[in-house]
Scaffold this motif. Structure first.
Motif, short mmCIF file in Angstrom:
data_model
loop_
_atom_site.label_atom_id
_atom_site.label_comp_id
_atom_site.label_asym_id
_atom_site.label_seq_id
_atom_site.Cartn_x
_atom_site.Cartn_y
_atom_site.Cartn_z
N MET A 118 -10.09 -4.53 -5.06
CA MET A 118 -10.12 -5.15 -3.77
C MET A 118 -10.47 -4.08 -2.75
SD MET A 118 -6.86 -6.78 -1.83
CE MET A 118 -7.39 -8.30 -1.13
N LEU A 119 -11.37 -4.40 -1.85
CA LEU A 119 -11.72 -3.48 -0.77
C LEU A 119 -10.91 -3.81 0.46
CD1 LEU A 119 -15.59 -3.22 -0.96
CD2 LEU A 119 -13.94 -1.42 -1.39
N VAL A 120 -10.33 -2.77 1.04
CA VAL A 120 -9.59 -2.91 2.28
C VAL A 120 -10.30 -2.02 3.29
CG1 VAL A 120 -7.39 -2.58 3.44
CG2 VAL A 120 -7.43 -3.30 1.05
N ALA A 121 -10.82 -2.60 4.36
CA ALA A 121 -11.52 -1.83 5.38
C ALA A 121 -10.73 -1.86 6.67
CB ALA A 121 -12.91 -2.41 5.61
N LEU A 122 -10.51 -0.68 7.22
CA LEU A 122 -9.84 -0.57 8.52
C LEU A 122 -10.90 -0.12 9.52
CD1 LEU A 122 -6.58 1.24 7.36
CD2 LEU A 122 -6.98 -1.20 7.62
N GLU A 123 -11.43 -1.08 10.24
CA GLU A 123 -12.55 -0.79 11.13
C GLU A 123 -12.17 0.17 12.24
OE1 GLU A 123 -14.69 -4.24 12.38
OE2 GLU A 123 -14.56 -5.14 10.39
N ASN A 124 -10.99 0.02 12.82
CA ASN A 124 -10.59 0.92 13.91
C ASN A 124 -10.48 2.35 13.44
OD1 ASN A 124 -10.48 -1.25 15.63
ND2 ASN A 124 -8.29 -1.51 15.48
N ALA A 125 -10.01 2.55 12.22
CA ALA A 125 -9.86 3.90 11.66
C ALA A 125 -11.13 4.34 10.93
CB ALA A 125 -8.67 3.93 10.70
N ARG A 126 -12.07 3.42 10.76
CA ARG A 126 -13.32 3.69 10.04
C ARG A 126 -13.05 4.26 8.65
NH1 ARG A 126 -18.06 5.05 14.13
NH2 ARG A 126 -17.37 3.68 15.79
N ARG A 127 -12.18 3.58 7.93
CA ARG A 127 -11.81 4.00 6.58
C ARG A 127 -11.85 2.79 5.66
NH1 ARG A 127 -6.47 7.60 7.53
NH2 ARG A 127 -6.80 8.21 5.37
N VAL A 128 -12.19 3.06 4.38
CA VAL A 128 -12.28 2.01 3.38
C VAL A 128 -11.47 2.45 2.17
CG1 VAL A 128 -13.82 0.72 1.86
CG2 VAL A 128 -14.55 1.28 4.17
N PHE A 129 -10.76 1.49 1.58
CA PHE A 129 -9.91 1.76 0.43
C PHE A 129 -10.26 0.79 -0.69
CE2 PHE A 129 -7.82 2.59 4.42
CZ PHE A 129 -7.37 3.90 4.28
N LEU A 130 -10.37 1.31 -1.89
CA LEU A 130 -10.63 0.50 -3.07
C LEU A 130 -9.33 0.44 -3.86
CD1 LEU A 130 -12.69 -1.00 -4.84
CD2 LEU A 130 -13.17 1.18 -5.96
N VAL A 131 -8.63 -0.69 -3.73
CA VAL A 131 -7.29 -0.83 -4.29
C VAL A 131 -7.32 -1.84 -5.44
CG1 VAL A 131 -4.88 -1.36 -3.75
CG2 VAL A 131 -6.38 -0.48 -1.95
N ASP A 132 -6.76 -1.42 -6.56
CA ASP A 132 -6.61 -2.33 -7.68
C ASP A 132 -5.78 -3.53 -7.21
OD1 ASP A 132 -6.64 -2.75 -10.75
OD2 ASP A 132 -4.54 -3.02 -10.16
N ILE A 133 -6.17 -4.72 -7.59
CA ILE A 133 -5.51 -5.93 -7.09
C ILE A 133 -4.02 -5.94 -7.43
CG2 ILE A 133 -6.10 -7.37 -9.07
CD1 ILE A 133 -5.96 -8.51 -5.38
N ASP A 134 -3.66 -5.47 -8.61
CA ASP A 134 -2.24 -5.44 -8.98
C ASP A 134 -1.46 -4.48 -8.08
OD1 ASP A 134 -2.49 -7.32 -11.04
OD2 ASP A 134 -3.09 -5.76 -12.47
N ASP A 135 -2.07 -3.33 -7.77
CA ASP A 135 -1.42 -2.37 -6.87
C ASP A 135 -1.28 -2.97 -5.47
OD1 ASP A 135 -1.30 -0.55 -8.93
OD2 ASP A 135 -3.04 0.61 -8.24
N TYR A 136 -2.35 -3.65 -5.01
CA TYR A 136 -2.30 -4.26 -3.68
C TYR A 136 -1.19 -5.31 -3.60
CZ TYR A 136 -3.49 -6.68 0.57
OH TYR A 136 -3.43 -7.23 1.82
#
Length: 62
Positions: A1-19
């Protein structure tokens, strides 16, 4: 799962189970959002301005 934080301009690729585990943890402590510190281990390198999802996914599978 991709989690994007636009204000921080950061992207995270998180395993769905971990998320889902992190999300459940936040619900348990009645927190509405996930702290960035909790996601930092999943951060995707964006040094070139292009996210290489394939490379990051393959590295994550190792």
């Amino acid at each position: 799962m991709l989690v994007a934080l636009e204000n921080a301009r950061r992207v995270f690729l998180v395993d769905i189970d971990d998320y889902l585990s992190i999300e459940q943890e936040m619900l348990t402590i009645k927190r509405k959002s996930i702290p960035i510190a909790r996601l930092e281990q999943y951060e995707v390198d964006q040094a070139t301005g292009i996210i290489d999802y394939r490379r990051n996914i393959l590295e994550d599978l190792k």
